[in-house]
Design an enzyme around this catalytic site. Structure first.
Site, short mmCIF file in Angstrom:
data_model
loop_
_atom_site.label_atom_id
_atom_site.label_comp_id
_atom_site.label_asym_id
_atom_site.label_seq_id
_atom_site.Cartn_x
_atom_site.Cartn_y
_atom_site.Cartn_z
N CYS A 66 0.83 -1.20 0.00
CA CYS A 66 0.00 0.00 0.00
C CYS A 66 0.86 1.25 0.00
CB CYS A 66 -0.96 0.08 1.17
SG CYS A 66 -2.14 -1.27 1.22
N ARG A 100 4.54 -0.42 -4.34
CA ARG A 100 4.15 -0.91 -3.02
C ARG A 100 2.87 -1.74 -3.06
NH1 ARG A 100 6.84 1.90 0.94
NH2 ARG A 100 5.33 1.23 2.49
N TRP A 134 -2.38 -2.96 -1.75
CA TRP A 134 -2.00 -4.38 -1.82
C TRP A 134 -2.92 -5.06 -0.83
CZ3 TRP A 134 0.16 -8.19 1.44
CH2 TRP A 134 0.67 -9.30 0.77
N ASN A 178 -2.37 2.03 5.46
CA ASN A 178 -1.42 0.98 5.11
C ASN A 178 -1.14 0.21 6.38
OD1 ASN A 178 0.70 -0.56 4.14
ND2 ASN A 178 2.22 1.07 4.39
N GLY A 179 -1.40 -1.11 6.36
CA GLY A 179 -1.17 -1.92 7.56
C GLY A 179 -2.35 -2.83 7.82
N GLU A 236 18.28 -17.72 -5.19
CA GLU A 236 17.92 -16.40 -5.69
C GLU A 236 17.53 -16.46 -7.17
OE1 GLU A 236 17.04 -13.80 -4.45
OE2 GLU A 236 17.33 -12.23 -5.92
N LYS A 258 13.88 -15.32 -8.54
CA LYS A 258 13.70 -14.27 -9.56
C LYS A 258 12.79 -14.79 -10.68
CE LYS A 258 14.59 -11.29 -8.09
NZ LYS A 258 15.05 -11.24 -6.76
N GLU A 278 9.08 -15.14 -9.41
CA GLU A 278 8.29 -13.97 -9.04
C GLU A 278 7.89 -13.09 -10.22
OE1 GLU A 278 10.23 -11.62 -6.00
OE2 GLU A 278 12.14 -11.65 -7.04
N HIS A 294 18.33 -36.42 -3.49
CA HIS A 294 17.48 -36.90 -2.40
C HIS A 294 16.01 -36.63 -2.68
CE1 HIS A 294 20.99 -37.90 -0.03
NE2 HIS A 294 21.52 -36.77 -0.49
N LYS A 297 6.51 -4.75 -2.98
CA LYS A 297 7.95 -4.56 -2.77
C LYS A 297 8.31 -4.63 -1.30
CE LYS A 297 12.06 -2.83 -4.18
NZ LYS A 297 12.69 -4.11 -4.51
C1 G6P Z 1 9.36 -8.61 -0.56
C2 G6P Z 1 10.01 -8.22 -1.88
C3 G6P Z 1 11.34 -8.93 -2.03
C4 G6P Z 1 12.23 -8.64 -0.84
C5 G6P Z 1 11.56 -8.99 0.47
C6 G6P Z 1 12.33 -8.44 1.67
O1 G6P Z 1 8.97 -9.93 -0.63
O2 G6P Z 1 9.15 -8.53 -2.96
O3 G6P Z 1 11.97 -8.50 -3.22
O4 G6P Z 1 13.41 -9.37 -0.96
O5 G6P Z 1 10.26 -8.40 0.54
O6 G6P Z 1 12.31 -7.06 1.60
P1 G6P Z 1 13.38 -6.11 2.27
O7 G6P Z 1 12.91 -4.73 1.98
O8 G6P Z 1 13.36 -6.42 3.73
O9 G6P Z 1 14.70 -6.41 1.66
#
Ligand code: G6P
Length: 613
Positions: A2, A27, A75, A101-102, A486, A490, A493, A509, A608
């Protein structure tokens, strides 16, 4: 999670609000809405979808007018993605309008109380409950003005909030408050903006202050007043916003993710600037200087993060053990906070976070701190909640990251964790010469990333070949096991392709059963201690029909015998290799998402910054 923007001043605010909202769209983008006080009445326009959808709807209805207003990009948490659930929300009694937001955790009991009082709800959101509660408490004849009603309502609330409220009976007043969800106030000349972060404010004013938890601010064109929810006055610290407009604009790139991948060499040069002293073989970290003694005594380092930040933390675990020779463990902050963690003397907890606002990481850090750990931050956003809660820390200095899929922040986090490990190592076991040697190699990372980026076209064409495959494996060992995680994250997502990352040895395994004809398996097979073992793992996949994409060290010709496609990265000591090996994986994910026609910077269902648990 949000985005909030609000304005009070003397300008017509619709376009100014929308411009700010676009900067906050990363956001959340389930729905968007705007409200102003127009001719003495609250006017709300809202719709599911993006800010662009809101703009279309505004055009249809002839726009909104007013010099006070608020807007929101959502969001979804409570209640589905529908027009009625979009913010702003209004009450049914006092002309209250609110964005939030929250999460209001006790919304159900508050709702029952308000329904008993006859209030009728239009949405399923927790936010509407808060609007109604403020409206219920609002009573100017009894001295309860908007500010007092907000304070009183928030004293009844548990949960997290960043809110902005206005009321048509006080058409010059905005009230904002915060607990857990970030809010900042931009201070202009006879005008104020409230926003979730500085990017929505900076084109209007560079003077701003952050609201702290349980603080409320009342803003009118004539001035502002800050207090706690118990009405104790507080004096905020107004600071200069350090955001350059260029860093939050797309420029010549197609997407922010692409821009952020390509600016990594420049970002890392910033991260390193003034911190690497190869002549004396040491790392200079001003933020940690006054804690150097405590750090030297550290017996255990706990690295906390979520998502991509956790993957960086996992690399940090290897770095700490290898370079600083201190026992280290990386943990999901969300799990750590609800365990009963044992924090012994001389424990250092490091929160790794781009935003510095992730709710779980913040809570885990607090838990470690309460139990006696020294709390450090490896954070990107300057002045974020985590940065303020930690005892000390090191900023990433990679600039604002807008793309939801984190790229430059990951590389920055790994780079800073490397610096911190060397900072510690030098005070514990490393000689100046050993230290200088690693630092010299570290200094080459930006140029080496640049060389990998030059292979973008090849990475794209390989990705194209596998674009129809729905299941991928990412495999690596040692330092590059977290890189494999990672790479898989990527791809998942932004391309919505199922991918699993794991230690290459673990494949036997169970996951090996998944391999069928043509399944892509990405191996991080750079030269290192476990190179031969990785080659064996490659053969195991190949023997079962899998297609091998290898990330290998320049000059390794042997790998071509085993892999169908190879992306080369320059040679570098193994401890520093994840900063290079991750680059082709970022580019593959980017191209896969573009080729599949997805919105790269705003992947479905994601936000984000996750400021709720
Ligand atoms: C969300 C984002 C990720 C990020 C994670 C942690 O899931 O989509 O890209 O790695 O939060 O966020 P931060 O701001 O704590 O790195």
């Amino acid at each position: 999670m949000c985005g909030i923007v609000a304005y009070v001043g003397n300008k017509q605010c619709q376009n100014l609000l929308l411009e700010g909202l676009k900067r906050l769209e990363y956001r959340g983008y389930d729905s968007a809405g705007i409200a102003t006080i127009q001719d003495g009445h609250i006017r709300v326009v809202k719709t599911v979808g993006r800010v662009a959808n809101l703009e279309d709807k505004l055009e249809e209805v002839g726009g909104v007018r007013g010099t006070i207003g608020m807007c929101h990009t959502r969001w979804a948490t409570h209640g589905g993605v529908t027009d009625p659930n979009a913010h702003p929300h209004t009450d049914d009694k006092s002309g209250i309008c609110l964005i939030h937001n929250g999460i209001i955790e006790n919304y159900a009991s508050l709702k029952t109380y308000l329904e008993e009082k006859g209030h009728k709800f239009q949405s399923q959101t927790d936010t509407e409950v808060l609007a109604m509660l403020i409206g219920e408490l609002y009573s100017p004849s009894e001295g309860v003005d908007l500010e007092a009603a907000v304070q009183a309502a928030l004293r009844e609330v548990t949960g997290a909030y960043g809110i902005v409220v206005m009321c048509d009976k006080e058409p010059d007043t905005l009230v904002a408050a915060r607990k857990g969800s970030p809010l900042m106030v931009g201070v202009g000349n006879g005008e104020y903006l409230v926003a979730s972060d500085g990017s929505a404010v900076v084109s209007h004013t560079s003077q701003a202050f952050a609201l702290e938890d349980y603080q409320v601010v009342k803003l009118t064109p004539k001035g502002f007043r800050t207090s706690t929810i118990h009405n104790v006055p507080v004096t905020p610290k107004i600071q200069q916003l350090e955001i350059e407009l260029e860093s939050i604009e797309l420029g010549a790139y197609s997407h922010f993710m692409q821009k952020e991948i390509f600016e990594q060499p420049k970002c890392l040069s910033n991260t390193f600037r003034g911190r690497i002293d190869t002549r004396d073989g040491k790392v200079v970290l001003g933020g940690l200087a006054s804690f150097a003694k405590e750090l030297t005594r550290a017996k255990r380092v706990i690295l906390l993060g979520q998502g991509t930040a956790l993957h960086a933390a996992m690399i940090g675990e290897y770095l700490m053990e290898d370079l600083a020779k201190v026992c280290a463990v990386a943990e999901y902050a969300s799990e750590f906070r609800y365990r009963n963690p044992i924090i012994e003397e001389n424990t250092v907890a490091i929160a790794v976070s781009q935003s510095g606002e992730t709710a779980d990481t913040l809570a885990a850090l607090q838990e470690a701190k309460d139990r006696g750990a020294l709390a450090l931050g490896v954070i990107n956003v300057v002045g974020s909640t985590m940065a303020r809660e930690t005892d000390a820390g090191v900023y990433l200095r990679v600039g604002p990251e807008i793309g939801v899929a984190s790229t430059k922040a990951f590389v920055g986090q790994v780079a800073v964790l490397t610096l911190v490990s060397i900072f510690l190592g030098r005070r514990r076991f490393m000689s100046a010469d050993q230290c200088a040697e690693v630092l010299k190699a570290l200094e080459t990372v930006p140029d080496k990333i640049q060389r990998i980026l030059e292979h973008d076209a090849k990475i794209k064409s390989v990705t194209e070949r596998y674009i129809d495959r729905e299941n991928w494996l990412f495999l690596g060992r040692g330092y590059n096991y977290p890189t494999a995680l990672e790479g898989a994250l990527k791809l998942k997502e932004i391309s919505y392709i199922h991918a699993e990352g794991m230690p290459a040895a673990e494949m036997k395994h169970g996951p090996i059963a998944l391999i069928n004809e043509g399944m892509p398996a990405v191996f991080i097979a750079n030269r290192g201690r476990q190179y031969e073992k990785v080659i064996s793992n490659i053969q195991e996949v190949k023997a079962r029909g899998g297609r091998i994409i290898a990330v290998a060290t320049e000059g390794d010709e042997q790998i071509k015998r085993h892999a169908d496609d190879v992306f080369y990265v320059p040679d570098i000591p193994e401890a520093l290799s994840p900063m290079l090996t991750v680059i082709p994986l970022q580019l593959m994910a980017y191209h896969a998402a573009v080729l599949r026609g997805h919105d790269v910077d705003k992947p479905r269902n994601l936000a984000k910054s996750v400021t709720v648990e």
